[in-house]
Scaffold this active site. Structure first.
Site, short mmCIF file in Angstrom:
data_model
loop_
_atom_site.label_atom_id
_atom_site.label_comp_id
_atom_site.label_asym_id
_atom_site.label_seq_id
_atom_site.Cartn_x
_atom_site.Cartn_y
_atom_site.Cartn_z
N ASP A 264 21.77 -1.35 4.47
CA ASP A 264 20.89 -1.05 3.33
C ASP A 264 21.60 -1.03 1.97
OD1 ASP A 264 18.10 -0.40 2.67
OD2 ASP A 264 18.86 1.53 2.00
N ASN B 284 5.19 2.76 7.63
CA ASN B 284 6.54 3.05 7.12
C ASN B 284 7.22 4.14 7.96
OD1 ASN B 284 8.72 2.69 5.30
ND2 ASN B 284 8.08 4.49 4.13
N CYS C 32 11.98 -5.86 4.21
CA CYS C 32 11.96 -7.33 4.23
C CYS C 32 13.07 -7.91 5.11
CB CYS C 32 12.05 -7.88 2.82
SG CYS C 32 10.53 -7.60 1.89
N ARG D 227 9.86 5.65 10.54
CA ARG D 227 11.29 5.31 10.52
C ARG D 227 12.06 6.02 11.63
NH1 ARG D 227 13.39 2.11 5.85
NH2 ARG D 227 11.46 1.59 4.78
N HIS E 202 21.58 -2.98 -3.24
CA HIS E 202 20.66 -2.78 -2.11
C HIS E 202 20.88 -3.91 -1.10
CE1 HIS E 202 16.16 -2.02 -0.86
NE2 HIS E 202 16.99 -1.41 -0.05
N SER F 54 12.78 -3.72 0.12
CA SER F 54 12.47 -2.76 1.18
C SER F 54 11.52 -3.37 2.21
CB SER F 54 11.83 -1.52 0.57
OG SER F 54 12.71 -0.95 -0.37
N ARG G 143 10.03 -11.87 0.68
CA ARG G 143 8.94 -12.12 1.62
C ARG G 143 7.92 -12.92 0.83
NH1 ARG G 143 6.72 -9.02 6.08
NH2 ARG G 143 8.51 -7.61 6.08
N LYS H 47 19.03 6.38 -1.98
CA LYS H 47 18.61 5.58 -3.13
C LYS H 47 18.97 6.25 -4.46
CE LYS H 47 17.58 2.40 -0.47
NZ LYS H 47 16.40 1.95 0.15
N ARG I 28 8.49 6.23 -0.38
CA ARG I 28 8.97 6.47 -1.74
C ARG I 28 7.80 6.35 -2.71
NH1 ARG I 28 11.28 2.65 -3.51
NH2 ARG I 28 11.32 1.29 -1.69
N PHE J 118 14.25 -13.52 12.94
CA PHE J 118 15.07 -12.64 13.80
C PHE J 118 16.33 -13.37 14.28
CE2 PHE J 118 10.62 -11.19 14.01
CZ PHE J 118 10.79 -9.95 13.44
N TYR K 239 10.31 13.18 1.99
CA TYR K 239 10.41 11.90 2.66
C TYR K 239 11.59 11.03 2.21
CZ TYR K 239 9.31 7.80 5.18
OH TYR K 239 9.41 6.77 6.07
P1 GTP Z 1 14.28 -1.04 4.34
O1 GTP Z 1 14.87 -0.11 5.34
O2 GTP Z 1 12.95 -0.57 3.82
O3 GTP Z 1 15.21 -1.36 3.22
O4 GTP Z 1 13.87 -2.39 5.15
P2 GTP Z 1 14.76 -3.62 5.67
O5 GTP Z 1 14.99 -4.60 4.58
O6 GTP Z 1 15.94 -3.12 6.40
O7 GTP Z 1 13.73 -4.33 6.70
P3 GTP Z 1 13.74 -4.36 8.31
O8 GTP Z 1 14.88 -5.15 8.86
O9 GTP Z 1 13.57 -2.99 8.82
O10 GTP Z 1 12.42 -5.20 8.58
C1 GTP Z 1 11.16 -4.81 8.07
C2 GTP Z 1 10.06 -5.48 8.83
O11 GTP Z 1 10.18 -6.89 8.75
C3 GTP Z 1 10.08 -5.11 10.33
O12 GTP Z 1 8.77 -4.90 10.77
C4 GTP Z 1 10.68 -6.34 10.96
O13 GTP Z 1 10.24 -6.52 12.28
C5 GTP Z 1 10.24 -7.48 10.03
N1 GTP Z 1 11.23 -8.58 10.02
C6 GTP Z 1 12.57 -8.47 9.88
N2 GTP Z 1 13.19 -9.67 9.98
C7 GTP Z 1 12.20 -10.58 10.16
C8 GTP Z 1 12.21 -12.00 10.34
O14 GTP Z 1 13.24 -12.68 10.34
N3 GTP Z 1 10.99 -12.60 10.51
C9 GTP Z 1 9.82 -11.87 10.51
N4 GTP Z 1 8.69 -12.53 10.68
N5 GTP Z 1 9.80 -10.52 10.35
C10 GTP Z 1 10.96 -9.88 10.18
C1 SPV Z 2 13.78 1.46 1.22
O1 SPV Z 2 12.60 1.71 0.90
O2 SPV Z 2 14.42 0.53 0.70
C2 SPV Z 2 14.42 2.25 2.28
C3 SPV Z 2 13.75 3.48 2.73
O3 SPV Z 2 15.51 1.92 2.72
S1 SPV Z 2 13.99 4.81 1.64
O4 SPV Z 2 15.16 5.55 2.07
O5 SPV Z 2 12.78 5.65 1.71
O6 SPV Z 2 14.21 4.30 0.30
MN MN Z 3 16.22 -0.10 1.83
#
Ligand code: GTP
Ligand code: SPV
Ligand code: MN
Length: 582
Positions: free
Chosen positions: A274, A364, A249, A366, A225, A247, A397, A205, A68, A490, A196
């Site tokens: 999301d 990034n 996180c 996906r 979100h 995002s 984070r 979004k 984005r 995790f 993208y």
């Molecule tokens: P968007 O799709 O961008 O909104 O991201 P999201 O908030 O869904 O994040 P996602 O769960 O995809 O995690 C993003 C990154 O953080 C990945 O590389 C994960 O492996 C890492 N991650 C997720 N949860 C944890 C956690 O509890 N601990 C750590 N250290 N890393 C984490």
């Molecule tokens: C985010 O960035 O929070 C996402 C990916 O979930 S996007 O659809 O590109 O916004």
């Molecule tokens: Mn998101």
């Protein structure tokens, strides 16, 4: 076509963009096959190994178009103040001149697809229809996974004029001519110059957050979100939780959490990863639906250790964007299972070896996968009424400062915790990574109006509502002085979810601290966790000097909104300072 407003708009757009042909998408299997075939022949998609990844494809986006672009995203209200200080603003007139004109003849030589889509379960009173017009077949195939697309949406729309219009063209993909403009008053989106994710899949979004948040303000609900999950206890009772993390996180990971072996009998059910639309039910509780039908998940870091449910979900009928490719034709990214392959094709199509300086998959990169394929998908995924929410969790984070978990002292304090949230920036948006910035409710890039008004909306909607969720803040990313993560994260995050649910049910006492309520000794199950007492203490440590500095920074942030900032939040910050000093 039955819908007069829709056919008039389609004619108008075709007149302006001059496509070679116009296709009305019905969302059928046959239509999708034709689209995919076309993309395979012109190289837009590469087929992955059909044995191990049936009906899966790789797409490589333009290397300048991988995330984005917040600096090219605009809210186009008449009055600049209505967009607020956290959004870029462009007047509707300027948008017509600078952006509108980029659509003139933009689809010459291309096919214009009209994509009707439904955000939300079929038959849900919360669901809404959008129409995206696009010249990108990749966008069409992605929208088919991410939304309820085609016939079903047109049926839901009927002759109604109530739909969100989104016009998208790849344009020439030049960053100089890339814009994402939102016109909340008209429920209209213009996106040009990007293919993208959040820039181009306009249901996500652009509609479900930026436009929907303005509708939510006007109509008395929330567009957030947030992930939605159900936590089932060993007795079979399910408690629903929403969580807003910025995002990249951890939303997708938490939504699909697999409990570790030590947490026998507990289970997490995924409703959304999301976006959540939340409405007040007749019972006075907050009910959430997931408007989406798929996951657009971060690939790097996804493995059978961190997120086995995601791996199972993306193993068929999925589109991968900017991941690396093994010689066997399977997708790969940093953090994937097993040893690093000796040779790969990187996200740009170049030969890659472990000596290469850059990552093989874009940070990034996906996967786009159907939600119904997720092994942990909730039985309530399609529930028209949604699920009743007992807790809202904010999180960021942050290597320092923010404790593993704390609970707000009440609704206004909880809104304050969300409003002052901060997080290190990630690869999900272009720009510097790892810089701490305020990201209120994880909505900074996604709120379609003045965020001070958004905070007011939050405070007012939850005032004196006893049945509303309790609010918490978590941080999985705190580090030791030496820079090591203190918390395993995790699956182990389940232990924190359990405390949250125990608080909601009145089964945990907690204890008050200057920053919020934290677990008392023994309330957070640490058995078999492998985190020593010293690290556990650090995860909850409150450094008074650092917190005073934080509170001053929060004050400056809240004051940057001027007189529109609700006094209740300024008061919360003063109270925090007083408690830290006491
Ligand atoms: P968007 O799709 O961008 O909104 O991201 P999201 O908030 O869904 O994040 P996602 O769960 O995809 O995690 C993003 C990154 O953080 C990945 O590389 C994960 O492996 C890492 N991650 C997720 N949860 C944890 C956690 O509890 N601990 C750590 N250290 N890393 C984490
Ligand atoms: C985010 O960035 O929070 C996402 C990916 O979930 S996007 O659809 O590109 O916004
Ligand atoms: Mn998101």
């Amino acid at each position: 076509m039955q819908n007069r407003k829709l056919s008039a708009w389609v004619d108008e757009v075709a007149d302006q963009t001059r496509p070679d042909r116009v296709v009305f998408c019905d969302g059928s299997e046959a239509e999708n096959r034709t689209l995919i075939q076309g993309m395979l022949s012109d190289g837009t998609l590469l087929a992955l190994d059909g044995e191990r990844y049936p009906n899966c494809y790789l797409h490589r986006s333009d290397p300048t178009d991988v995330a984005r672009t917040e600096h090219l995203t605009f809210i186009c209200t008449r009055d600049k103040e209505d967009a607020g200080p956290t959004n870029n603003w462009m007047s509707p007139d300027e948008a017509s001149q600078r952006v509108g004109r980029l659509f003139d003849g933009a689809m010459k030589g291309r096919t214009m697809f009209v994509v009707p889509y439904l955000m939300g379960p079929v038959g849900s009173p919360s669901a809404k229809v959008g129409i995206e017009i696009t010249d990108s077949p990749y966008v069409v195939a992605s929208m088919r996974i991410m939304t309820r697309m085609g016939r079903v949406a047109l049926d839901a729309l009927g002759s109604s004029e109530d739909f969100c219009r989104g016009l998208h063209s790849l344009g020439d993909l030049s960053p100089e001519r890339r814009f994402v403009c939102h016109f909340p008053a008209e429920r209209l989106i213009w996106s040009v110059g990007s293919g993208y994710g959040g820039n181009a899949l306009l249901g996500k979004k652009c509609f479900a957050l930026r436009i929907a948040s303005t509708m939510a303000r006007d109509e008395g609900w929330f567009a957030e979100h947030m992930l939605i999950l159900g936590l089932e206890d060993p007795g079979g009772r399910v408690t629903y939780v929403c969580a807003a993390f910025p995002s990249a996180c951890g939303k997708t990971n938490l939504a699909m959490l697999v409990p570790p072996a030590s947490q026998k009998g507990w289970k997490v059910w995924t409703v959304g990863d999301d976006i959540a639309w939340l409405r007040i039910g007749r019972d006075g509780r907050l009910w959430a639906i997931n408007p989406e039908a798929g996951f657009f998940g971060v690939a790097p870091g996804t493995s059978s250790r961190t997120n086995p449910n995601a791996l199972a979900t993306l193993a068929r009928n999925s589109i991968f964007t900017n991941v690396a490719l093994t010689p066997e034709g399977t997708p790969w990214w940093e953090g994937f299972d097993g040893p690093v392959p000796p040779v790969l094709t990187d996200w740009r199509g170049r030969r890659w070896t472990p000596d290469s300086k850059e990552p093989a998959a874009h940070p990034n990169s996906r996967f786009t996968a159907p939600a119904r394929q997720c092994p942990s998908i909730s039985t309530e995924f399609d529930a028209a009424a949604g699920v009743p929410i007992s807790a809202i969790v904010f999180g960021g984070r942050r290597a320092r400062l923010a404790p593993l978990v704390c609970e707000a002292r009440g609704w206004a304090h909880g809104v304050y915790l969300g409003a002052t949230m901060a997080s290190e920036t990630t690869a999900a948006a272009t720009g510097k990574v790892g810089v701490v910035r305020r990201d209120p409710m994880a909505m900074r890039p996604f709120c379609g109006y003045n965020m001070a008004d958004y905070f007011r909306h939050w405070i007012e909607l939850g005032e004196n509502r006893a049945a509303f969720p309790k609010i918490f803040h978590v941080n999985w990313f705190r580090q030791s002085e030496a820079g090591a993560l203190l918390w395993p994260g995790f699956g182990e995050n389940l232990r924190v979810l359990r405390w949250i649910v125990a608080r909601v049910r009145g089964e945990a006492k907690g204890h008050d601290t200057p920053v919020g309520i934290m677990p008392t000794d023994g309330e957070l199950d640490t058995s078999g966790l492998g985190v020593n007492d010293e690290a556990m203490r650090e995860l909850f440590a409150i450094d008074r000097d650092a917190w005073l500095e934080e509170a001053r920074d929060r004050e400056a942030f809240l004051e940057s909104f001027g007189s529109r900032m609700p006094e209740a939040l300024l008061r919360q910050n003063r109270d925090l300072m007083a408690r830290i000093r006491a």
